[in-house]
Each structure stands twice: as structure tokens, then as C-alpha cells.
Design a protein around this motif. Structure first.
Motif, mmCIF file in Angstrom:
data_model
loop_
_atom_site.group_PDB
_atom_site.id
_atom_site.type_symbol
_atom_site.label_atom_id
_atom_site.label_comp_id
_atom_site.label_asym_id
_atom_site.label_seq_id
_atom_site.Cartn_x
_atom_site.Cartn_y
_atom_site.Cartn_z
ATOM 1 N N ASN A 44 -3.473 -3.630 3.998
ATOM 2 C CA ASN A 44 -2.069 -3.894 3.688
ATOM 3 C C ASN A 44 -1.663 -3.203 2.391
ATOM 4 O OD1 ASN A 44 0.438 -4.915 3.128
ATOM 5 N ND2 ASN A 44 -0.074 -7.000 3.749
ATOM 6 N N PRO A 45 -0.830 -2.155 2.514
ATOM 7 C CA PRO A 45 -0.487 -1.404 1.303
ATOM 8 C C PRO A 45 0.247 -2.268 0.279
ATOM 9 C CG PRO A 45 0.871 -0.700 3.159
ATOM 10 C CD PRO A 45 -0.170 -1.616 3.704
ATOM 11 N N ASP A 46 0.990 -3.279 0.761
ATOM 12 C CA ASP A 46 1.747 -4.124 -0.157
ATOM 13 C C ASP A 46 0.854 -4.888 -1.114
ATOM 14 O OD1 ASP A 46 4.441 -3.783 0.148
ATOM 15 O OD2 ASP A 46 4.487 -4.918 2.016
ATOM 16 N N ASN A 47 -0.342 -5.230 -0.638
ATOM 17 C CA ASN A 47 -1.191 -6.081 -1.459
ATOM 18 C C ASN A 47 -2.175 -5.312 -2.315
ATOM 19 O OD1 ASN A 47 0.211 -7.987 -0.136
ATOM 20 N ND2 ASN A 47 -1.497 -8.748 1.089
#
Ligand SMILES: Nc1ncnc2c1ncn2[C@@H]1O[C@H](COP(=O)(O)OP(=O)(O)OP(=O)(O)O)[C@@H](O)[C@H]1O
Ligand SMILES: [Mg+2]
Lengths: 281, 286
Positions: free
Chosen positions: B98-101
Motif C-alpha cells: 500500500n503506497p499510502d502507508n
């Protein structure tokens, strides 16, 4: 919900104000705010306003943008002003008009002092808002601001105050606010699709309807926190010790100038308070 | 033959939270060598221990038994200091699903700088590395953007740049394309290939996509925490039954040729080929 916290306010430009060291800006804003609250003589607001207008012009942030930013706070300004108009009592001579609502119990009296007070308080609030938004959000990115706070407070590390950790927390919070807002929207839509109703019913019913949003949001936030911690570890994060920065904060000559301005301003305000013969708040 | 960059010797690991007997091992008796410059794909069904293996190599987890060597150094040693751990993380980078995390900062270039900043690299050098890393992943023009405004593929490339800027010898991608749309996946796969071919970075790609795995030099298949198959993509995919047993699929072309062989009795040699070769092979054998 479609807003952008903090970031959306930044106005890209390479003006002198943008280039000031964030520590200078912090110092400027703090001393300026002190000056605003020290100011009691009406004339003291002239230099206060002039300095601010000067800064706004130098920053190249359009006046219109700044005024639009103030729009949300018009209500607060009006409210304090109105309160002051009616709550200030003056002398017989300065009375403007009197109106009796209920004989012997409720009379509204308007004095010139009330109007002056209202005007000056409004001026205070407006100066305060324009100054903080101009220096902290229109011309400074959140990351510069947290960097500035971290460096300015770094002496406190000696007495074991976790300054770096606080700055890191602030950065991460700023980074994740938009992500969490987006997530809230997604969860709300998912719950709506299952028949949840967030708009009707009394306060208690509405509050209850929020539970199926808050719980998944928390669960996901904890999962994110866990993954982020792992990712940060993988990227070699081990606290503030031994860490360097890509952008080192550096003071320039212009910073000296902007250090002096608020000091002189404060001195001027104090002098005007003592010797000025304008209306005193 | 030079020393392998990463070497696992009979590594076993079970999560402390999990209970039960033998089956509770997330990784069981795993031995694996990854050489410098290699591009290795790791396949395996859900829960087969791929992510756990990656975390063991990166010292997020420590094995219950067995030894792990990174660049010849035993990282399972009892008295690994914090600095030793740090050295391992410097050599082996990791990009997650997950790139967001995994993005920390509010500006792309600040995020890319995060790794080198932690390593204590001097400011000018960080600036140089950040610019280079963004160039490699084709994200230079987004240097001053806010990460949450980027597409998934772009975010993931920023995360990759953040790892490249640490100048690792090896990068482990743990299903880094799983959350992306086909375009984003292609962008990221091209970046990964370029890292391996041009920047000579060793790549370990954990994936569920067979068409990504066929691009690797070597495919490792895990099954229930154990090493199941290990070979070139052609070798591994020429045994579709075994893969099916491990709960995996095979590339469509391989499945097609396999079906022809079993149902029509043709003798097409199974392997991974491009479309033209597949067509040619089928034509010649029917
Ligand atoms: N944090 C954890 N605590 C306890 N057990 C875990 C934890 N993470 C994974 N496991 C277990 O360990 C085993 C291996 O998990 P792992 O995440 O390594 O699999 P994976 O191959 O990466 O799977 P996927 O393809 O789903 O990512 C699984 O049985 C899983 O249930
Ligand atoms: Mg996994």
C-alpha cells in the motif's frame, strides 16, 4: 467533505516572505501578536497595519485571496464587535442614542466608546488572522513550519523534551489527514450503500449513525500506523539522533531585518501607548 | 562464483501469537540464495510465508532457528547491535503493497529524502540522490507535489525512489503492484525492470501475477512456508501440475500448450515464450 487541510492554503511564489527562515517567521508572528495585544492606543494600530500591508505586498499573495480567507471568520469579528457595542458604557456626553425595550428593566444605550472598542477589537482580530495566515500558511509549507519549530525548540532536547518526536508526529499527522478524510468518505459511502442514513433523525440517532463510520476508521488507522511504522523502520528511521536533513535551515541577512521589524514595532506600540493621545482601549 | 548477496540456511519462523503444532510455522526450514544482480520472483499462495520471508531478511522479524546472511554477514547473530541492523536496512530496501502507508512526508521530494536523512547522509549529497532517484522513476516533475494528489502508480514510484535514494544493493517488492490498476502496474514493473537492468540493483519481487513473474531471471515458489520450486521461469512453468498443486496459476500460454499436449497428445515443449513463438510452436506441432 472536500477540503484540503493546511496544504491547500499554500500560495506558491518565491517572494522574500516565502524565502524567510521559518524560525524568523515564528519570531515575527509571536512578537507581532504580543504587539497587537499590548496596543491600547488607537494610533498604535496604524504602524501595526502598515507593517502587515507591507508584508502582504512583498509576499505577492493576492489581497483577494487573503480577504477570502478571512470570510469564514467574519461572523466572529461581527459577534465580538456587536457585543462590545452594547456592553460598553460611557459618559453622558458620549451617548449616541438610547432605546427602551421594556421600561425600567431593559434599556439599550449606545456610546461612542462602544463603537471605538468594537472597531479596535475588530482591528485586533483581523491583524491577528492576516498575520498568522500570511506567515504560517500562505507563505510556508507545513514541513517548513514543523522544521522551524523543531530547530527553534531543539535546545529543549537537552532537558529531555522529545522535540524531534513531536515534529515527526506533526508531519505524519499532516500527511495522513487527507488520506483519512478520503477514507471517511469511502466508509460513509459504503455504509450509505447498505442503507445507513446520516441525515435524518434527532441528535442521538445521528450520533449513533456515526458509530459504523468511526469504528472502521479507527481499525484502519491502526493498521496504517502499523504498516507505516514497519516502512519507516525499513527506511532506517531510528529517531532524531544521527539524522541529517536535506534542507538545512539557514539564516540570511534578510532574516535579520525581519527580526528587527517586529521588535521595533513592539517598541513603537509601547511608546504610542504611553505618549499617544488617541482613544484608549 | 562470488558470495550470494542474501543467503537463508534452514530458516524457520513462527509468529508468537499463533498456536498449534508444526503447522503454525509461517516459514519452515527454508534455504535460499539470492545472488548479486539477480531478479528473483517469489510466488506462493496466500499465507505461504512470502511476506514473512521478506521481513526476516530485513530484520523486521528474527527467525526461531536457522541462519540468514546478508552480504556475507550473519544477521541472526545474538549480539547484533542497532548499528548492524541499520547496515542491513541500508543494503536491503523494501517496498510494500500500500503506497499510502509508506509515504511519510507531505512533499514528494521530502519523502524521498527521508531514507538518506535517516542514514545521516550530508545535505548536498541527499539533494543529489533525491534528484537522481526521482529521475530514475520518472517522477522529477512531481518533486514539489503533495503525495496524496498522485495516482497509485505514481505514489508507488515515489516509494521506490525513497528506497533507491538509500542506495541499497537489493530491493524487495512485497506485492508492490497489487493495489494498482493495469497502467500503474505497468509503470511500476517497467521501473523495477530498469532498476535491475540499468542500475544493477538486485530485485526480489513477491507477486501473485504470473505475467510479472515470467519477467524474472529466476522464480521461487513457496508452499506452506516451505521452498517448493526454484528455477528459471521456463523450468518452473513447464510443470503446471505442480504449480496447480501449490495453489497457483500458470501463464495462459503455458496452460494452453499444456491442454493441447494432454488433450490432443501433441508434444509441445512447455516453457515461457513470447506470443509469436507460442503460435509457431503450436502450428508446428499440430
Ligand atoms: N502478524 C502476524 N501474526 C500472526 N500470524 C501471522 C502474521 N502475519 C502473518 N501471519 C501468518 O503467517 C503465515 C504466512 O503469512 P505471510 O504474510 O508471510 O504470507 P504471504 O505469503 O505473504 O501471503 P499473502 O500472499 O497473502 O501476502 C500465514 O499463515 C499468516 O496467517
Ligand atoms: Mg504477503
Amino acid at each position: 467533505m472536500n477540503f484540503d487541510v493546511g496544504l491547500g492554503q499554500y500560495y506558491e511564489s518565491d517572494s522574500v516572505i516565502h524565502k524567510l527562515d521559518p524560525r524568523t517567521k515564528l519570531f515575527f508572528v509571536i512578537v507581532y501578536i504580543v504587539a497587537i495585544f499590548v496596543a491600547r492606543d488607537a494610533y498604535a494600530f496604524i504602524p501595526l497595519a502598515c507593517v502587515l500591508v507591507f508584508a502582504v505586498i512583498l509576499s505577492r499573495v493576492p489581497i483577494f485571496t487573503i480577504l477570502r480567507g478571512l470570510r469564514a471568520l467574519v461572523f466572529i469579528v461581527l459577534f465580538t464587535a456587536v457585543l462590545n457595542v452594547f456592553w460598553t458604557s460611557g459618559t453622558e456626553a458620549s451617548m449616541i442614542f438610547q432605546y427602551t425595550v421594556i421600561p425600567d428593566t431593559w434599556t439599550i444605550t449606545l456610546y461612542w466608546e462602544g463603537l471605538y472598542n468594537a472597531g479596535l477589537l475588530a482591528a485586533r482580530i483581523i491583524c491577528l488572522l492576516v498575520c498568522t495566515t500570511l506567515f504560517f500558511s500562505y507563505t510556508t509549507t507545513p514541513i517548513e513550519l514543523t522544521d522551524g519549530i523543531e530547530t527553534a525548540l531543539s535546545p529543549l532536547k537537552k532537558i529531555k523534551i522529545p522535540v524531534h518526536e513531536f515534529a515527526m508526529m506533526m508531519t505524519i499527522a499532516l500527511r495522513f489527514i487527507p488520506t483519512l478524510i478520503e477514507e471517511t468518505n469511502k466508509i460513509m459511502n459504503a455504509q450509505k450503500a447498505r442503507g445507513a442514513d446520516f441525515n435524518n433523525g434527532g441528535l442521538i440517532k445521528k450520533a449513533k449513525a456515526l458509530i459504523p463510520i468511526i469504528i472502521p476508521l479507527f481499525v484502519s488507522a491502526f493498521r496504517r500506523a502499523d504498516e507505516l511504522a514497519t516502512a519507516m523502520e525499513c527506511r532506517g528511521y531510528r529517531g532524531g539522533n544521527g539524522r541529517t536533513r536535506m534542507k538545512k535551515l539557514k539564516m540570511h541577512l534578510r532574516d535579520l531585518f525581519w527580526f528587527l521589524i517586529p521588535v521595533l514595532l513592539l517598541a513603537g506600540v509601547i511608546l504610542i501607548n504611553i505618549y499617544g493621545n488617541g482613544y484608549k482601549l | 562464483m562470488s558470495l550470494p548477496l542474501i543467503k537463508l540456511e534452514n530458516v524457520s519462523f513462527s509468529y508468537p501469537e499463533s498456536e498449534g503444532g508444526d503447522n503454525s510455522f509461517a516459514v519452515k526450514n527454508l534455504s535460499l540464495e539470492i545472488n548479486e544482480g539477480e531478479f528473483v520472483a517469489i510466488l506462493g499462495h496466500n499465507g505461504s510465508g512470502k511476506s514473512t520471508t521478506a521481513k526476516l531478511i530485513n530484520m523486521i522479524l528474527a527467525p526461531n532457528s536457522g541462519k540468514i546472511f546478508v552480504d556475507g554477514k550473519d544477521i541472526t547473530h545474538k549480539d547484533m547491535s542497532e548499528d548492524d541492523v541499520f547496515e542491513v536496512r541500508k543494503k536491503v530496501g523494501m517496498v510494500f503493497q500500500n503506497p499510502d502507508n509508506q509515504i511519510v512526508a507531505t512533499v514528494v521530494e521530502e519523502d524521498v529524502a527521508f531514507g538518506p536523512e535517516n542514514l545521516g547522509v550530508p545535505s548536498d549529497e541527499i539533494r543529489k540522490r533525491v534528484d537522481e532517484a526521482l529521475e530514475i522513476v520518472n517522477m522529477s516533475e512531481y518533486a514539489r507535489h503533495a503525495p496524496h494528489r498522485l495516482s497509485g502508480g505514481q505514489k508507488q514510484r515515489v516509494a521506490i525512489a525513497g528506497t533507491i535514494a538509500m542506495k541499497p544493493r537489493c530491493i524487495i517488492f512485497d506485492e508492490s503492484t497489487a493495489m494498482l490498476d493495469p497502467i500503474g502496474r505497468k509503470e511500476v514493473m517497467n521501473t523495477i525492470l530498469r532498476l535491475n537492468k540499468e542500475e544493477k540493483i538486485t530485485v526480489v519481487l513477491i507477486t501473485h501475477y504470473m505475467n510479472e513473474a515470467v519477467l524474472a531471471d529466476r522464480v521461487v515458489v513457496m508452499k506452506s512456508g516451505e521452498l517448493y520450486l526454484d528455477g528459471t521461469p521456463s523450468q518452473v512453468f513447464s510443470e503446471p501440475e505442480k504449480l496447480w498443486q501449490a495453489g497457483l496459476e500458470v501463464p495462459q500460454s503455458v496452460e494452453l500448450m499444456h491442454r493441447l499436449n494432454t488433450e490432443l497428445g501433441t508434444k509441445i515443449p512447455l516453457g515461457v515464450y513470447d506470443f509469436d513463438t507460442v503460435a509457431e510452436l503450436i502450428k508446428n506441432n499440430i
